[in-house]
Enzyme design. Structure first.
Site, mmCIF file in Angstrom:
data_model
loop_
_atom_site.group_PDB
_atom_site.id
_atom_site.type_symbol
_atom_site.label_atom_id
_atom_site.label_comp_id
_atom_site.label_asym_id
_atom_site.label_seq_id
_atom_site.Cartn_x
_atom_site.Cartn_y
_atom_site.Cartn_z
ATOM 1 N N PHE A 41 -34.078 -31.117 -11.205
ATOM 2 C CA PHE A 41 -35.543 -31.096 -11.317
ATOM 3 C C PHE A 41 -36.012 -30.548 -12.654
ATOM 4 O O PHE A 41 -37.130 -30.807 -13.081
ATOM 5 C CB PHE A 41 -36.182 -30.305 -10.163
ATOM 6 C CG PHE A 41 -35.700 -28.885 -10.027
ATOM 7 C CD1 PHE A 41 -36.216 -27.868 -10.821
ATOM 8 C CD2 PHE A 41 -34.737 -28.567 -9.088
ATOM 9 C CE1 PHE A 41 -35.778 -26.567 -10.687
ATOM 10 C CE2 PHE A 41 -34.294 -27.263 -8.948
ATOM 11 C CZ PHE A 41 -34.815 -26.257 -9.753
ATOM 12 N N ALA A 44 -37.047 -33.068 -15.882
ATOM 13 C CA ALA A 44 -38.365 -33.688 -16.022
ATOM 14 C C ALA A 44 -39.518 -32.703 -15.838
ATOM 15 O O ALA A 44 -40.671 -33.082 -15.963
ATOM 16 C CB ALA A 44 -38.503 -34.834 -15.018
ATOM 17 N N HIS A 45 -39.205 -31.459 -15.565
ATOM 18 C CA HIS A 45 -40.266 -30.461 -15.303
ATOM 19 C C HIS A 45 -40.072 -29.251 -16.200
ATOM 20 O O HIS A 45 -39.597 -28.222 -15.736
ATOM 21 C CB HIS A 45 -40.225 -30.040 -13.842
ATOM 22 C CG HIS A 45 -41.464 -29.358 -13.368
ATOM 23 N ND1 HIS A 45 -41.634 -27.988 -13.407
ATOM 24 C CD2 HIS A 45 -42.613 -29.842 -12.842
ATOM 25 C CE1 HIS A 45 -42.816 -27.671 -12.896
ATOM 26 N NE2 HIS A 45 -43.426 -28.773 -12.553
ATOM 27 N N PHE A 46 -40.339 -29.207 -17.353
ATOM 28 C CA PHE A 46 -40.921 -30.210 -18.242
ATOM 29 C C PHE A 46 -39.955 -30.389 -19.416
ATOM 30 O O PHE A 46 -39.380 -29.399 -19.860
ATOM 31 C CB PHE A 46 -42.280 -29.740 -18.750
ATOM 32 C CG PHE A 46 -43.297 -29.576 -17.646
ATOM 33 C CD1 PHE A 46 -43.976 -30.680 -17.155
ATOM 34 C CD2 PHE A 46 -43.554 -28.346 -17.086
ATOM 35 C CE1 PHE A 46 -44.922 -30.542 -16.150
ATOM 36 C CE2 PHE A 46 -44.497 -28.199 -16.084
ATOM 37 C CZ PHE A 46 -45.177 -29.301 -15.609
ATOM 38 N N MET A 51 -39.125 -25.516 -16.365
ATOM 39 C CA MET A 51 -39.489 -24.437 -15.451
ATOM 40 C C MET A 51 -39.395 -24.941 -14.013
ATOM 41 O O MET A 51 -39.632 -26.109 -13.738
ATOM 42 C CB MET A 51 -40.880 -23.885 -15.752
ATOM 43 C CG MET A 51 -42.007 -24.850 -15.576
ATOM 44 S SD MET A 51 -43.616 -24.161 -16.033
ATOM 45 C CE MET A 51 -43.473 -24.072 -17.796
#
Length: 138
Positions: A41, A44-46, A51
């Site tokens: 995760f 893509a975050h971010f 985070m």
């Protein structure tokens, strides 16, 4: 206490508890999770500023709550979130301290209050409701 972590229905890649620190079954528990930086995760975050999503901080509370209520309930599901607050961000390298405490229960429902702290203080808090089956009530 590590056996209790294995009782979670989640696969290892969706488990946000690495180590149980304390466990008082039916009452409360505390745990730790290291944000390693290689979690899927985070890509893509971010991008460039990874985070842990706030909703996953709340998921960690629910997972720890699930450990606290077992074996009184089985087949647990997260069925409600109230009073959720995301106050900060967890980034790679942070060790998170997760706490969950049972506030009350009724039949197959249990109310958990919990929070997640990082190296710089409180990151999230929430009241989560878990539902499950009461063993022997088939």
């Amino acid at each position: 206490m590590q056996v209790a972590l294995q009782s979670l229905p989640h696969g290892p890649s969706f488990r946000f508890l690495d180590e149980l620190v304390t466990l008082e079954p039916g009452k409360e528990a505390s745990a730790r999770y290291l944000v390693r930086g290689d979690e899927g995760f985070l890509a893509a975050h971010f991008p460039g500023n990874p985070m842990m999503p706030g909703v996953l901080l709340i998921e960690a509370i629910a997972q720890l709550g699930g450990i606290v209520v077992q074996p009184a309930l089985t087949e647990l599901r997260l069925t409600g979130v109230r009073a959720a607050k995301v106050l900060g961000a967890a980034v790679p390298g942070d060790v998170l301290e997760i706490r969950a405490k049972i506030e009350g229960s009724l039949g197959g429902l249990v109310q958990i209050e919990g929070d997640v702290s990082g190296p710089h203080g409180l990151l999230a808090s929430a009241k989560v409701t878990l539902s499950g089956a009461v063993p022997g009530n088939g």
